[in-house]
Design a protein around this motif. Sequence first.
Motif, PDB file in Angstrom:
ATOM      1  N   LEU A   1     -19.497 -29.870 -37.549  1.00 43.04           N
ATOM      2  CA  LEU A   1     -18.555 -30.710 -36.813  1.00 43.04           C
ATOM      3  C   LEU A   1     -17.476 -29.883 -36.128  1.00 43.04           C
ATOM      4  O   LEU A   1     -17.109 -30.141 -34.988  1.00 43.04           O
ATOM      5  CB  LEU A   1     -17.927 -31.747 -37.746  1.00 43.04           C
ATOM      6  CG  LEU A   1     -18.869 -32.824 -38.263  1.00 43.04           C
ATOM      7  CD1 LEU A   1     -18.178 -33.671 -39.321  1.00 43.04           C
ATOM      8  CD2 LEU A   1     -19.398 -33.689 -37.135  1.00 43.04           C
ATOM      9  N   VAL A   2     -16.980 -28.874 -36.829  1.00 45.90           N
ATOM     10  CA  VAL A   2     -15.968 -27.994 -36.235  1.00 45.90           C
ATOM     11  C   VAL A   2     -16.565 -27.251 -35.041  1.00 45.90           C
ATOM     12  O   VAL A   2     -15.934 -27.136 -33.988  1.00 45.90           O
ATOM     13  CB  VAL A   2     -15.411 -27.009 -37.291  1.00 45.90           C
ATOM     14  CG1 VAL A   2     -14.579 -25.915 -36.636  1.00 45.90           C
ATOM     15  CG2 VAL A   2     -14.601 -27.763 -38.329  1.00 45.90           C
ATOM     16  N   ALA A   3     -17.781 -26.765 -35.170  1.00 44.64           N
ATOM     17  CA  ALA A   3     -18.436 -26.040 -34.085  1.00 44.64           C
ATOM     18  C   ALA A   3     -18.639 -26.948 -32.878  1.00 44.64           C
ATOM     19  O   ALA A   3     -18.438 -26.527 -31.736  1.00 44.64           O
ATOM     20  CB  ALA A   3     -19.772 -25.472 -34.546  1.00 44.64           C
ATOM     21  N   ILE A   4     -19.015 -28.185 -33.120  1.00 42.84           N
ATOM     22  CA  ILE A   4     -19.193 -29.129 -32.010  1.00 42.84           C
ATOM     23  C   ILE A   4     -17.868 -29.366 -31.315  1.00 42.84           C
ATOM     24  O   ILE A   4     -17.796 -29.351 -30.089  1.00 42.84           O
ATOM     25  CB  ILE A   4     -19.806 -30.456 -32.521  1.00 42.84           C
ATOM     26  CG1 ILE A   4     -21.263 -30.229 -32.916  1.00 42.84           C
ATOM     27  CG2 ILE A   4     -19.687 -31.549 -31.480  1.00 42.84           C
ATOM     28  CD1 ILE A   4     -21.882 -31.366 -33.680  1.00 42.84           C
TER      29      ILE A   4
ATOM     30  N   LYS B   1     -17.103 -26.248 -29.587  1.00 45.21           N
ATOM     31  CA  LYS B   1     -18.222 -25.788 -28.789  1.00 45.21           C
ATOM     32  C   LYS B   1     -18.584 -24.329 -29.119  1.00 45.21           C
ATOM     33  O   LYS B   1     -18.879 -23.522 -28.246  1.00 45.21           O
ATOM     34  CB  LYS B   1     -17.964 -25.961 -27.303  1.00 45.21           C
ATOM     35  CG  LYS B   1     -17.763 -27.396 -26.903  1.00 45.21           C
ATOM     36  CD  LYS B   1     -17.713 -27.539 -25.422  1.00 45.21           C
ATOM     37  CE  LYS B   1     -17.346 -28.895 -24.926  1.00 45.21           C
ATOM     38  NZ  LYS B   1     -17.728 -30.051 -25.472  1.00 45.21           N
ATOM     39  N   ALA B   2     -18.532 -24.023 -30.404  1.00 43.66           N
ATOM     40  CA  ALA B   2     -18.867 -22.676 -30.880  1.00 43.66           C
ATOM     41  C   ALA B   2     -20.171 -22.746 -31.661  1.00 43.66           C
ATOM     42  O   ALA B   2     -20.529 -23.804 -32.196  1.00 43.66           O
ATOM     43  CB  ALA B   2     -17.748 -22.160 -31.782  1.00 43.66           C
TER      44      ALA B   2
END
Length: 102
Positions: free
Chosen positions: A91-94, A97-98
């Motif tokens: 979720l953090v990556a989404i 955008k990482a």
Amino acid sequence: MNSYFKFTAESDLGIGIQYIEFDEENWPIRQAEYYGDRWFNSSHKCHQDLGGIGLCDQQLTTAGMKIGEPIDAKEFELMWDLSNQKLTESLVAIENKAPVKN
């Protein structure tokens, strides 16, 4: 007393592993699963990538539910915590955008 099992699972994502906690009446109450580097758990009600619900809807004793390999509570909790960690990272990556760490 709750019981814990590990199952081989198959979905559109391929072959994976499910870890399910059952209550005293053999109903599932928590579930964590992974397919390759993709993690899911029953803290989310629906997983579109898996084509449905996030928690098994069959009793352990139901004819359609094969018996998996019994595991202890410690192994289940480890997999449950890992699934939560991986879902949070996703979720953090989404949001950022990482790429997701494997």
